[in-house]
Design a protein around this motif. Sequence first.
Motif, PDB file in Angstrom:
ATOM      1  N   ASN A 174       4.345   6.598   1.226  1.00 28.79           N
ATOM      2  CA  ASN A 174       3.994   5.596   0.217  1.00 28.79           C
ATOM      3  C   ASN A 174       3.233   4.427   0.834  1.00 28.79           C
ATOM      4  O   ASN A 174       2.258   3.927   0.253  1.00 28.79           O
ATOM      5  CB  ASN A 174       5.240   5.106  -0.521  1.00 28.79           C
ATOM      6  CG  ASN A 174       6.317   4.566   0.410  1.00 28.79           C
ATOM      7  OD1 ASN A 174       6.276   4.773   1.619  1.00 28.79           O
ATOM      8  ND2 ASN A 174       7.295   3.867  -0.146  1.00 28.79           N
ATOM      9  N   TYR A 175       3.634   3.995   2.014  1.00 26.88           N
ATOM     10  CA  TYR A 175       2.915   2.907   2.694  1.00 26.88           C
ATOM     11  C   TYR A 175       1.496   3.353   3.062  1.00 26.88           C
ATOM     12  O   TYR A 175       0.530   2.598   2.926  1.00 26.88           O
ATOM     13  CB  TYR A 175       3.647   2.463   3.956  1.00 26.88           C
ATOM     14  CG  TYR A 175       5.055   1.957   3.741  1.00 26.88           C
ATOM     15  CD1 TYR A 175       5.427   1.317   2.564  1.00 26.88           C
ATOM     16  CD2 TYR A 175       6.023   2.113   4.737  1.00 26.88           C
ATOM     17  CE1 TYR A 175       6.718   0.859   2.372  1.00 26.88           C
ATOM     18  CE2 TYR A 175       7.310   1.651   4.549  1.00 26.88           C
ATOM     19  CZ  TYR A 175       7.658   1.028   3.375  1.00 26.88           C
ATOM     20  OH  TYR A 175       8.935   0.565   3.200  1.00 26.88           O
ATOM     21  N   PHE A 176       1.396   4.582   3.543  1.00 30.56           N
ATOM     22  CA  PHE A 176       0.073   5.115   3.901  1.00 30.56           C
ATOM     23  C   PHE A 176      -0.847   5.145   2.683  1.00 30.56           C
ATOM     24  O   PHE A 176      -2.017   4.738   2.758  1.00 30.56           O
ATOM     25  CB  PHE A 176       0.216   6.518   4.483  1.00 30.56           C
ATOM     26  CG  PHE A 176      -1.094   7.181   4.797  1.00 30.56           C
ATOM     27  CD1 PHE A 176      -1.729   6.951   5.999  1.00 30.56           C
ATOM     28  CD2 PHE A 176      -1.703   8.031   3.876  1.00 30.56           C
ATOM     29  CE1 PHE A 176      -2.946   7.548   6.292  1.00 30.56           C
ATOM     30  CE2 PHE A 176      -2.915   8.625   4.155  1.00 30.56           C
ATOM     31  CZ  PHE A 176      -3.535   8.391   5.368  1.00 30.56           C
ATOM     32  N   SER A 177      -0.313   5.623   1.568  1.00 31.53           N
ATOM     33  CA  SER A 177      -1.118   5.700   0.348  1.00 31.53           C
ATOM     34  C   SER A 177      -1.616   4.325  -0.085  1.00 31.53           C
ATOM     35  O   SER A 177      -2.778   4.163  -0.476  1.00 31.53           O
ATOM     36  CB  SER A 177      -0.293   6.337  -0.777  1.00 31.53           C
ATOM     37  OG  SER A 177      -1.029   6.394  -1.976  1.00 31.53           O
ATOM     38  N   ALA A 178      -0.749   3.323   0.023  1.00 26.85           N
ATOM     39  CA  ALA A 178      -1.129   1.966  -0.386  1.00 26.85           C
ATOM     40  C   ALA A 178      -2.160   1.363   0.558  1.00 26.85           C
ATOM     41  O   ALA A 178      -3.173   0.797   0.124  1.00 26.85           O
ATOM     42  CB  ALA A 178       0.110   1.077  -0.448  1.00 26.85           C
ATOM     43  N   LEU A 179      -1.935   1.483   1.860  1.00 20.62           N
ATOM     44  CA  LEU A 179      -2.808   0.819   2.832  1.00 20.62           C
ATOM     45  C   LEU A 179      -4.134   1.553   3.032  1.00 20.62           C
ATOM     46  O   LEU A 179      -5.151   0.921   3.338  1.00 20.62           O
ATOM     47  CB  LEU A 179      -2.072   0.666   4.159  1.00 20.62           C
ATOM     48  CG  LEU A 179      -1.056  -0.481   4.139  1.00 20.62           C
ATOM     49  CD1 LEU A 179       0.025  -0.288   5.195  1.00 20.62           C
ATOM     50  CD2 LEU A 179      -1.754  -1.818   4.332  1.00 20.62           C
ATOM     51  N   ALA A 180      -4.148   2.852   2.834  1.00 24.43           N
ATOM     52  CA  ALA A 180      -5.405   3.591   2.973  1.00 24.43           C
ATOM     53  C   ALA A 180      -6.432   3.136   1.944  1.00 24.43           C
ATOM     54  O   ALA A 180      -7.643   3.199   2.193  1.00 24.43           O
ATOM     55  CB  ALA A 180      -5.146   5.089   2.829  1.00 24.43           C
ATOM     56  N   ARG A 181      -5.955   2.662   0.802  1.00 20.05           N
ATOM     57  CA  ARG A 181      -6.869   2.205  -0.258  1.00 20.05           C
ATOM     58  C   ARG A 181      -7.334   0.768  -0.067  1.00 20.05           C
ATOM     59  O   ARG A 181      -8.242   0.316  -0.752  1.00 20.05           O
ATOM     60  CB  ARG A 181      -6.184   2.352  -1.618  1.00 20.05           C
ATOM     61  CG  ARG A 181      -6.012   3.798  -2.051  1.00 20.05           C
ATOM     62  CD  ARG A 181      -5.276   3.923  -3.357  1.00 20.05           C
ATOM     63  NE  ARG A 181      -3.852   3.632  -3.205  1.00 20.05           N
ATOM     64  CZ  ARG A 181      -2.980   3.661  -4.219  1.00 20.05           C
ATOM     65  NH1 ARG A 181      -3.395   3.914  -5.441  1.00 20.05           N
ATOM     66  NH2 ARG A 181      -1.708   3.406  -3.998  1.00 20.05           N
ATOM     67  N   LYS A 182      -6.715   0.051   0.862  1.00 20.16           N
ATOM     68  CA  LYS A 182      -7.035  -1.368   1.058  1.00 20.16           C
ATOM     69  C   LYS A 182      -7.834  -1.630   2.329  1.00 20.16           C
ATOM     70  O   LYS A 182      -8.156  -2.780   2.619  1.00 20.16           O
ATOM     71  CB  LYS A 182      -5.725  -2.174   1.125  1.00 20.16           C
ATOM     72  CG  LYS A 182      -4.866  -2.117  -0.156  1.00 20.16           C
ATOM     73  CD  LYS A 182      -5.505  -2.911  -1.274  1.00 20.16           C
ATOM     74  CE  LYS A 182      -4.646  -2.916  -2.522  1.00 20.16           C
ATOM     75  NZ  LYS A 182      -3.472  -3.781  -2.413  1.00 20.16           N
ATOM     76  N   THR A 183      -8.148  -0.592   3.098  1.00 21.17           N
ATOM     77  CA  THR A 183      -8.748  -0.773   4.426  1.00 21.17           C
ATOM     78  C   THR A 183     -10.007   0.087   4.581  1.00 21.17           C
ATOM     79  O   THR A 183     -10.331   0.897   3.708  1.00 21.17           O
ATOM     80  CB  THR A 183      -7.747  -0.363   5.524  1.00 21.17           C
ATOM     81  OG1 THR A 183      -7.445   1.041   5.357  1.00 21.17           O
ATOM     82  CG2 THR A 183      -6.465  -1.165   5.436  1.00 21.17           C
ATOM     83  N   ARG A 184     -10.675  -0.080   5.707  1.00 21.35           N
ATOM     84  CA  ARG A 184     -11.803   0.800   6.026  1.00 21.35           C
ATOM     85  C   ARG A 184     -11.344   2.195   6.422  1.00 21.35           C
ATOM     86  O   ARG A 184     -12.104   3.157   6.366  1.00 21.35           O
ATOM     87  CB  ARG A 184     -12.635   0.201   7.162  1.00 21.35           C
ATOM     88  CG  ARG A 184     -13.503  -0.954   6.716  1.00 21.35           C
ATOM     89  CD  ARG A 184     -14.377  -1.481   7.827  1.00 21.35           C
ATOM     90  NE  ARG A 184     -15.237  -2.557   7.330  1.00 21.35           N
ATOM     91  CZ  ARG A 184     -15.899  -3.394   8.097  1.00 21.35           C
ATOM     92  NH1 ARG A 184     -15.818  -3.289   9.420  1.00 21.35           N
ATOM     93  NH2 ARG A 184     -16.652  -4.343   7.565  1.00 21.35           N
ATOM     94  N   GLY A 185     -10.104   2.287   6.839  1.00 21.45           N
ATOM     95  CA  GLY A 185      -9.566   3.588   7.206  1.00 21.45           C
ATOM     96  C   GLY A 185      -8.238   3.451   7.917  1.00 21.45           C
ATOM     97  O   GLY A 185      -7.910   2.394   8.462  1.00 21.45           O
ATOM     98  N   VAL A 186      -7.467   4.534   7.894  1.00 23.42           N
ATOM     99  CA  VAL A 186      -6.208   4.606   8.627  1.00 23.42           C
ATOM    100  C   VAL A 186      -6.265   5.850   9.508  1.00 23.42           C
ATOM    101  O   VAL A 186      -6.531   6.949   9.037  1.00 23.42           O
ATOM    102  CB  VAL A 186      -4.991   4.678   7.685  1.00 23.42           C
ATOM    103  CG1 VAL A 186      -3.705   4.778   8.502  1.00 23.42           C
ATOM    104  CG2 VAL A 186      -4.937   3.461   6.769  1.00 23.42           C
TER     105      VAL A 186
END
Length: 266
Positions: A174-186
């Motif tokens: 869930n954290y990955f899903s949220a942060l992947a949409r807010k950044t240039r990449g994960v």
Amino acid sequence: MTDQELLSTLENIKGLAVKAGKIQIENLGRSDLEIITKSSSIDLVTEVDKKSEKCILQFIGENYPSHNVLAEESGISSGQSDYLWVVDPLDGTTNYSQGLPIFSVSIALQYKKETVLGIVYAPVLRQMFTAVKGHGAYLNGSQIHVSAKKELSASVLATGFPYDRASHPVNNLNYFSALARKTRGVRRFGSAAYDLASVAVGHFDGYWEMNLSPWDVCAGILLVQEAGGEVIFFREDRKISLIAGNKNICRAIQTEIIHTDQTAAK
């Protein structure tokens, strides 16, 4: 140890990390590599993990015989010393077992539970990250600093997923899903020690992961802090769970994690 003694010890441990790394390079890509599982089918240990750890522990035992040791494969040898070596002989075992070149040797020294020396060495990449408390962080002898970025939208982050991700509901997806949409990449390199070292040098702007062990992060945390960064521990129910980066990026990641948890709780 005095600061001068720590700096001298650092030179000894750099040589030790290179020696362990040589064992790993010599065996990388072997088709007959002995691999067994530990806590789950994706938690691996190879014969090279064990050979590397034996090499490191033998050196520590010969040169610092009164010190205690906490090592991933051997556990803890405890005594009366205020010094504790924290060792991950091969961080990134799954990568290693696949022949992938991203893995690292992580060695840290604690004095009265405070980390005072740390090394993360990536043998194939020939990257030696080092830090002594109060003396800065270095990559191959050149001083390094964390990224100066202030916004998540301009950032590239790193993360990892726990070995029990298939069975435990708190698995970082869930954290990955949220942060992947807010950044240039994960990115997901597969070595927590190397992820933290990459934050220290600014290759990653931030990093978060949960359910880690001391040997995964002890050296890397010191690297980040000595490179001018910050480390936040964000939950207590999943072993060591941390966020690393500069102050702004750490706070931004923490805010997204808190928001994700609050949304899930509704």
